[in-house]
Scaffold this active site. Structure first.
Site, PDB file in Angstrom:
ATOM      1  N   LYS A   1       0.839  -1.203   0.000  1.00 11.98           N
ATOM      2  CA  LYS A   1       0.000   0.000   0.000  1.00 11.98           C
ATOM      3  C   LYS A   1       0.875   1.253   0.000  1.00 11.98           C
ATOM      4  O   LYS A   1       0.670   2.171  -0.798  1.00 11.98           O
ATOM      5  CB  LYS A   1      -0.885   0.008   1.245  1.00 11.98           C
ATOM      6  CG  LYS A   1      -1.581   1.320   1.522  1.00 11.98           C
ATOM      7  CD  LYS A   1      -2.399   1.267   2.787  1.00 11.98           C
ATOM      8  CE  LYS A   1      -1.642   1.718   4.015  1.00 11.98           C
ATOM      9  NZ  LYS A   1      -1.470   3.183   4.141  1.00 11.98           N
ATOM     10  N   ASN A   2       1.844   1.270   0.915  1.00 17.47           N
ATOM     11  CA  ASN A   2       2.640   2.483   1.093  1.00 17.47           C
ATOM     12  C   ASN A   2       3.589   2.767  -0.065  1.00 17.47           C
ATOM     13  O   ASN A   2       4.208   3.823  -0.106  1.00 17.47           O
ATOM     14  CB  ASN A   2       3.423   2.420   2.412  1.00 17.47           C
ATOM     15  CG  ASN A   2       2.509   2.631   3.604  1.00 17.47           C
ATOM     16  OD1 ASN A   2       1.334   2.955   3.441  1.00 17.47           O
ATOM     17  ND2 ASN A   2       3.047   2.437   4.798  1.00 17.47           N
TER      18      ASN A   2
ATOM     19  N   ARG B   1      -4.278  10.320   3.882  1.00 13.31           N
ATOM     20  CA  ARG B   1      -3.170  11.213   4.212  1.00 13.31           C
ATOM     21  C   ARG B   1      -2.056  11.149   3.156  1.00 13.31           C
ATOM     22  O   ARG B   1      -1.399  12.144   2.860  1.00 13.31           O
ATOM     23  CB  ARG B   1      -2.623  10.844   5.578  1.00 13.31           C
ATOM     24  CG  ARG B   1      -1.746  11.924   6.117  1.00 13.31           C
ATOM     25  CD  ARG B   1      -1.156  11.617   7.454  1.00 13.31           C
ATOM     26  NE  ARG B   1      -0.457  12.787   7.934  1.00 13.31           N
ATOM     27  CZ  ARG B   1       0.718  13.173   7.498  1.00 13.31           C
ATOM     28  NH1 ARG B   1       1.343  12.466   6.571  1.00 13.31           N
ATOM     29  NH2 ARG B   1       1.284  14.261   7.961  1.00 13.31           N
TER      30      ARG B   1
ATOM     31  N   ASP C   1      -4.769  12.961  12.964  1.00 16.86           N
ATOM     32  CA  ASP C   1      -4.561  11.613  12.474  1.00 16.86           C
ATOM     33  C   ASP C   1      -4.657  10.667  13.654  1.00 16.86           C
ATOM     34  O   ASP C   1      -4.283  11.023  14.763  1.00 16.86           O
ATOM     35  CB  ASP C   1      -3.160  11.542  11.853  1.00 16.86           C
ATOM     36  CG  ASP C   1      -2.977  10.307  11.029  1.00 16.86           C
ATOM     37  OD1 ASP C   1      -2.933   9.215  11.607  1.00 16.86           O
ATOM     38  OD2 ASP C   1      -2.876  10.429   9.803  1.00 16.86           O
TER      39      ASP C   1
ATOM     40  N   ASP D   1       4.618   0.365  12.084  1.00 16.76           N
ATOM     41  CA  ASP D   1       3.361  -0.209  11.600  1.00 16.76           C
ATOM     42  C   ASP D   1       3.147  -1.638  12.098  1.00 16.76           C
ATOM     43  O   ASP D   1       2.026  -2.160  12.007  1.00 16.76           O
ATOM     44  CB  ASP D   1       3.302  -0.178  10.059  1.00 16.76           C
ATOM     45  CG  ASP D   1       3.138   1.244   9.530  1.00 16.76           C
ATOM     46  OD1 ASP D   1       3.023   2.180  10.338  1.00 16.76           O
ATOM     47  OD2 ASP D   1       3.136   1.411   8.295  1.00 16.76           O
TER      48      ASP D   1
HETATM   49  C1  UD1 Z   1       4.914   6.516   6.381  1.00 18.64           C
HETATM   50  C2  UD1 Z   1       3.895   5.403   6.268  1.00 18.64           C
HETATM   51  C3  UD1 Z   1       3.387   4.977   7.634  1.00 18.64           C
HETATM   52  C4  UD1 Z   1       4.544   4.655   8.554  1.00 18.64           C
HETATM   53  C5  UD1 Z   1       5.565   5.792   8.564  1.00 18.64           C
HETATM   54  C6  UD1 Z   1       6.808   5.485   9.375  1.00 18.64           C
HETATM   55  C7  UD1 Z   1       2.809   5.876   4.160  1.00 18.64           C
HETATM   56  C8  UD1 Z   1       1.563   6.241   3.467  1.00 18.64           C
HETATM   57  N1  UD1 Z   1       2.770   5.848   5.482  1.00 18.64           N
HETATM   58  O1  UD1 Z   1       4.231   7.647   6.930  1.00 18.64           O
HETATM   59  O2  UD1 Z   1       2.543   3.844   7.479  1.00 18.64           O
HETATM   60  O3  UD1 Z   1       4.043   4.450   9.861  1.00 18.64           O
HETATM   61  O4  UD1 Z   1       5.981   6.098   7.228  1.00 18.64           O
HETATM   62  O5  UD1 Z   1       7.416   4.330   8.907  1.00 18.64           O
HETATM   63  O6  UD1 Z   1       3.817   5.576   3.536  1.00 18.64           O
HETATM   64  N2  UD1 Z   1       7.415  14.174  10.726  1.00 18.64           N
HETATM   65  C9  UD1 Z   1       7.489  15.511  11.011  1.00 18.64           C
HETATM   66  N3  UD1 Z   1       7.496  16.408   9.984  1.00 18.64           N
HETATM   67  C10 UD1 Z   1       7.408  16.031   8.683  1.00 18.64           C
HETATM   68  C11 UD1 Z   1       7.326  14.654   8.394  1.00 18.64           C
HETATM   69  C12 UD1 Z   1       7.326  13.747   9.434  1.00 18.64           C
HETATM   70  O7  UD1 Z   1       7.559  15.898  12.169  1.00 18.64           O
HETATM   71  O8  UD1 Z   1       7.425  16.905   7.798  1.00 18.64           O
HETATM   72  C13 UD1 Z   1       7.414  13.186  11.838  1.00 18.64           C
HETATM   73  C14 UD1 Z   1       6.052  12.539  12.000  1.00 18.64           C
HETATM   74  O9  UD1 Z   1       5.228  13.303  12.837  1.00 18.64           O
HETATM   75  C15 UD1 Z   1       6.424  11.210  12.633  1.00 18.64           C
HETATM   76  C16 UD1 Z   1       7.784  10.885  12.012  1.00 18.64           C
HETATM   77  O10 UD1 Z   1       8.281  12.110  11.512  1.00 18.64           O
HETATM   78  O11 UD1 Z   1       6.575  11.340  14.011  1.00 18.64           O
HETATM   79  C17 UD1 Z   1       7.732   9.838  10.923  1.00 18.64           C
HETATM   80  O12 UD1 Z   1       6.972  10.301   9.845  1.00 18.64           O
HETATM   81  P1  UD1 Z   1       7.212   9.854   8.332  1.00 18.64           P
HETATM   82  O13 UD1 Z   1       8.416   8.979   8.249  1.00 18.64           O
HETATM   83  O14 UD1 Z   1       7.157  11.064   7.496  1.00 18.64           O
HETATM   84  O15 UD1 Z   1       5.938   8.971   8.080  1.00 18.64           O
HETATM   85  P2  UD1 Z   1       4.900   9.088   6.894  1.00 18.64           P
HETATM   86  O16 UD1 Z   1       5.614   9.270   5.609  1.00 18.64           O
HETATM   87  O17 UD1 Z   1       3.841  10.051   7.279  1.00 18.64           O
END
Ligand code: UD1
Length: 427
Positions: A23-24, A95, A119, A309
């Site tokens: 999915k991701n 998202r 979220d 996850d």
């Molecule tokens: C993706 C996955 C999700 C998984 C996560 C971590 C998808 C659709 N989702 O989410 O299932 O749990 O990776 O492996 O691919 N953060 C910030 N600022 C930002 C971006 C992130 O503070 O601009 C923080 C987030 O709040 C979180 C952490 O970084 O605490 C990890 O986020 P990130 O790696 O970006 O996860 P996603 O890409 O949202």
């Protein structure tokens, strides 16, 4: 109509189960298709609701999208002119819609993407995405609930150091920089297999990306990209789900299509629980020998660490393991919603900040519970299998967002898991 899963406890999962494309990854690859005019074809796409939502988003941007869920094929026809707006109704439902940010700025010089609301797994900012685009020369601001990025004269390669290896920010920097002037060097990049998958697709479109899968990714910008055909990487989170489902239920499961190399940290803990893990010609097999798991500690980390996850599944398995375990969540602050529901099933847990102590009990006790997100929902179904009597898991639509045919897959492993309307009487 709202549906729930009805789980009759007692089964030990036995047999084989397929995993499809991730999915991701699929969602990000669909967004990346925007980078080239013409028809891009993705295969091994999972039959899940989130793909339908991303298809709708691409249609609103002007693309023609054919999604044949049973065969797992998505074809995206991208016109010369595409829109640049992702509305709140879609971003709220999915998202991962924010993955269009990079491709849209690169292709059209602008992107207006609604900011996702609260979220179920903590507050997840877009600050790193914005900083990455700004480094590439875009101006970024927030207005009326939208993140607006503008680069009317195009983007320019840059040196970017991510404060944290965010998956989404890494992806948006990648998809924005492939069409930038000059070279981009991205440090502290996320290293997930889904990043490698995206880079491989981009390279097959004519991009020049090296180093994906390591902390430093280099992207040499090119003039234009061409459409491609690409098979989505296997879903390591779905594969890990089945591995921990086997551990929790004292079962033996072959995960067909699973890639053990993408699950090294998780499978180490599966072994620590007392099960064996062997590669097979088609994937890997987890065999508990019918024994109760030994409790195992977990700390989530960015890849190649233990995936956040999979944390709810480690919780469910430890809830019925022999001994006590400490589960530490290092990525998302509010990701312990599974715990309250597991407690309703008789789990013995104590939350302390970003740790949960779990003391394993012999069996849980069936009750109605509620899924708060995809993984929590699937973990509760697994908990229902190791509970006496009937457990109902409301919020089936959460599970549908991440797992194609979840009930059927469970049935194929010998479990009594069915769907029913959420207003059916309990029991
Ligand atoms: C993706 C996955 C999700 C998984 C996560 C971590 C998808 C659709 N989702 O989410 O299932 O749990 O990776 O492996 O691919 N953060 C910030 N600022 C930002 C971006 C992130 O503070 O601009 C923080 C987030 O709040 C979180 C952490 O970084 O605490 C990890 O986020 P990130 O790696 O970006 O996860 P996603 O890409 O949202």
């Amino acid at each position: 109509m709202a549906e729930r899963f009805r789980v009759v406890g007692g089964a030990s999962l036995q047999g084989e189960v397929p995993v499809w494309g991730a999915k991701n990854s699929a969602l990000k690859l669909m967004a990346a298709a925007l980078l080239a005019v013409g028809r891009t074809r993705l295969t091994n796409v999972p039959a899940i609701l989130d793909v339908t939502i991303m298809a709708e988003l691409l249609r609103r941007l002007g693309c023609t999208v054919d999604y044949d869920a049973p065969t797992g094929v998505v074809e995206i026809d991208v016109p010369e002119q595409v829109g640049h707006r992702a509305d709140y109704d879609l971003v709220r439902a999915l998202r991962a819609s924010t993955a269009v940010l990079g491709p849209l700025v690169a292709r059209t010089g602008a992107a207006d993407v609604a900011i996702p609301g609260g979220d179920a797994i903590g507050s997840r900012g877009l600050d790193l995405h914005a900083a990455g685009l700004e480094a590439l020369g875009a101006s970024v601001h927030v207005t009326h609930g939208f993140l607006v990025a503008e680069a009317p004269r195009g983007l320019s390669g840059a040196e970017i150091h991510l404060e944290f290896p965010s998956v989404g920010a890494t992806e948006n920097v990648l998809t924005a920089s492939v069409l930038a002037r000059g070279t981009t060097r991205l440090e502290n990049a996320a290293r997930e297999p889904e990043i490698v998958d995206l880079a491989e697709m981009l390279n097959s479109m004519g991009a020049r990306v090296t180093g994906a899968g390591t902390s430093v990714v280099e992207i040499e910008g090119v003039e234009a990209l061409r459409p491609t055909e690409h098979a989505v990487v296997a879903d390591r989170i779905a594969a890990g789900t089945w591995a921990f489902a086997a551990v929790a239920t004292r079962g033996t499961v072959e995960v067909v299509g699973g890639v053990p190399e993408h699950l090294t940290a998780a499978l180490e803990l599966v072994r620590a629980s007392g099960a064996t893990v062997e590669p097979t010609a088609r994937g890997f097999r987890v065999d508990t020998g019918g024994r109760r798991a030994t409790a195992f500690d977990v700390a989530t980390l960015p890849y190649p660490g233990f995936p956040t996850d999979l944390q709810p599944f480690a919780l469910a398995a430890n809830a019925v393991a022999d001994g006590s375990a400490m589960i530490t969540e290092n990525l998302f602050e509010a990701r312990f919603r599974t715990v309250q529901e597991l407690n309703r099933l008789g789990a013995e847990t104590r939350i302390d900040g970003h740790h949960v102590m779990v003391h394993g009990v012999e069996r849980l006790s069936g009750a109605p519970v509620e899924a708060s997100d995809i993984r929590a929902g699937a973990a509760l179904v697994i908990a229902g299998l190791v509970a006496d009597g009937v457990t109902t898991v409301s919020g089936a639509q959460h599970i549908d967002r991440g797992y194609a045919g979840f009930a059927e897959a469970m049935q194929g492993l010998g479990a009594d898991v069915t769907r029913e309307p959420d207003d059916a009487p309990y029991l």
